[in-house]
Write an enzyme that holds these catalytic residues in place. Structure first.
Site, PDB file in Angstrom:
ATOM      1  N   PRO A   2       0.835  -1.210   0.000  1.00 30.58           N
ATOM      2  CA  PRO A   2       0.000   0.000   0.000  1.00 30.58           C
ATOM      3  C   PRO A   2       0.871   1.262   0.000  1.00 30.58           C
ATOM      4  O   PRO A   2       1.849   1.324   0.731  1.00 30.58           O
ATOM      5  CB  PRO A   2      -0.783  -0.092   1.305  1.00 30.58           C
ATOM      6  CG  PRO A   2      -0.559  -1.453   1.839  1.00 30.58           C
ATOM      7  CD  PRO A   2       0.695  -1.976   1.222  1.00 30.58           C
ATOM      8  N   GLU A   3       0.521   2.211  -0.824  1.00 31.69           N
ATOM      9  CA  GLU A   3       1.226   3.490  -0.800  1.00 31.69           C
ATOM     10  C   GLU A   3       0.389   4.505  -0.030  1.00 31.69           C
ATOM     11  O   GLU A   3      -0.741   4.208   0.378  1.00 31.69           O
ATOM     12  CB  GLU A   3       1.512   3.943  -2.234  1.00 31.69           C
ATOM     13  CG  GLU A   3       2.514   3.005  -2.909  1.00 31.69           C
ATOM     14  CD  GLU A   3       3.477   3.725  -3.850  1.00 31.69           C
ATOM     15  OE1 GLU A   3       3.615   4.957  -3.761  1.00 31.69           O
ATOM     16  OE2 GLU A   3       4.092   3.037  -4.682  1.00 31.69           O
TER      17      GLU A   3
END
Ligand SMILES: [Zn+2]
Length: 298
Positions: A2-3
């Site tokens: 996840p960014e």
């Protein structure tokens, strides 16, 4: 992995059921994730009200009513989902994050009781690179996870003058400098590639070249600063609409694959009108960089 925009989307999704709600019960189903849980993790949470749900870089920060903060990092494969409890109605922002539905990977369950009703907030993490901890809010800034974090890439916190100060004299390639968490916090590979393409800057260009001898940002750095803020805010906005509409794109929420200009588009046409070149993939410090060699010159 996840960014930042995905973590922010998760925060906004959890906010309606966690903020202002009491942790009626917490279930900790194993001794550790990436790191061991703190002592008496569940006991320290139970009965506490979450007064605010914040984010710093890719950390979710739930401020408790006793000055402690529940810190949570999703690692590589962590996700939260919300399950309404009993007959409680679905509240706005409730979503299902369907990365892994296998409940053998449900490691933590928070039973929330709050203004939006009762709900279970379930943390699932097949690879267990995520982690959770509890610490005093007052100690957060000095903690190793937080003390060297750079500026947030969102909104007005990111300014060209500040970036100039941080990039001055740096011989490192722009790509590496922008991925350095001490310079900008939470900016990952995807959005660095996208921002550099938008700003027409080569990822190989030495970072210090965007700064004048007097330490001022060059025009290119001003452009890049705006482009970083833009790619991040567009991704967060897209995440917000995916929350509202309960849209799931290939099982992950908050990732907007169709919106990328260069990331993961090797061999495809550069989308800039009139360019005509193709997107290529190069490897920098062991990580893929996607770029258009025609638009992004050294
Ligand atoms: Zn191009």
């Amino acid at each position: 992995m996840p960014e930042l925009p995905e973590v922010e989307t998760v925060r906004r999704g959890l906010q309606p059921v966690m903020e202002g709600a009491v942790v009626a019960r917490a279930e900790q189903r194993r001794a550790d994730l990436r790191f061991p849980f703190p002592k008496d993790f569940a006991g320290q949470l139970e009965g506490r009200k979450i007064v605010a749900l914040d984010r710093r870089a890719k950390y979710l920060l739930a401020d408790l009513d006793n000055g402690m903060v529940l810190i949570s990092h999703l690692g590589m494969s962590g996700s939260f989902r919300i399950e309404p409890d009993g007959d409680a109605p679905l509240s706005p922002g409730v979503f299902h994050h369907e990365r892994s539905k296998d409940d053998k990977h449900d490691h933590v369950v928070f039973h929330m009781d709050g203004p939006a009703g009762r709900a279970r907030v379930v943390y699932n993490d097949p690879r267990r690179f995520g982690y959770m901890d509890l610490m005093a809010r007052a100690e957060l800034a000095d903690h190793p996870w937080f003390r060297s974090l750079g500026v947030e890439p969102t909104g007005n916190s990111l300014q060209a003058d500040e970036l100039a100060r941080r990039l001055a004299g740096k011989a490192a390639p722009l790509k590496a400098a922008l991925l350095d968490q001490r310079i900008i916090a939470g900016l990952g590979n995807i959005y660095v590639c996208e921002a550099l393409w938008r700003a027409r800057l080569s990822p190989r260009k030495p970072a210090g070249r965007l700064v004048t001898r007097a330490g001022q940002p060059r025009k290119a750095l001003e452009r890049l600063t705006g482009d970083i803020r833009e790619v991040i805010s567009e991704a967060i906005a897209a995440g917000g609409s995916s929350l509202r509409d309960h849209i799931q794109t290939d099982g992950t929420m908050g990732y907007f694959q169709h919106g990328f200009s260069v990331y993961d588009r090797e061999g495809k046409a550069c989308p800039r009108p009139g360019c005509g070149d193709t997107v290529r993939r190069i490897v920098q410090s062991g990580r893929s960089t996607f770029m258009c060699a025609r638009c992004q010159r050294d």
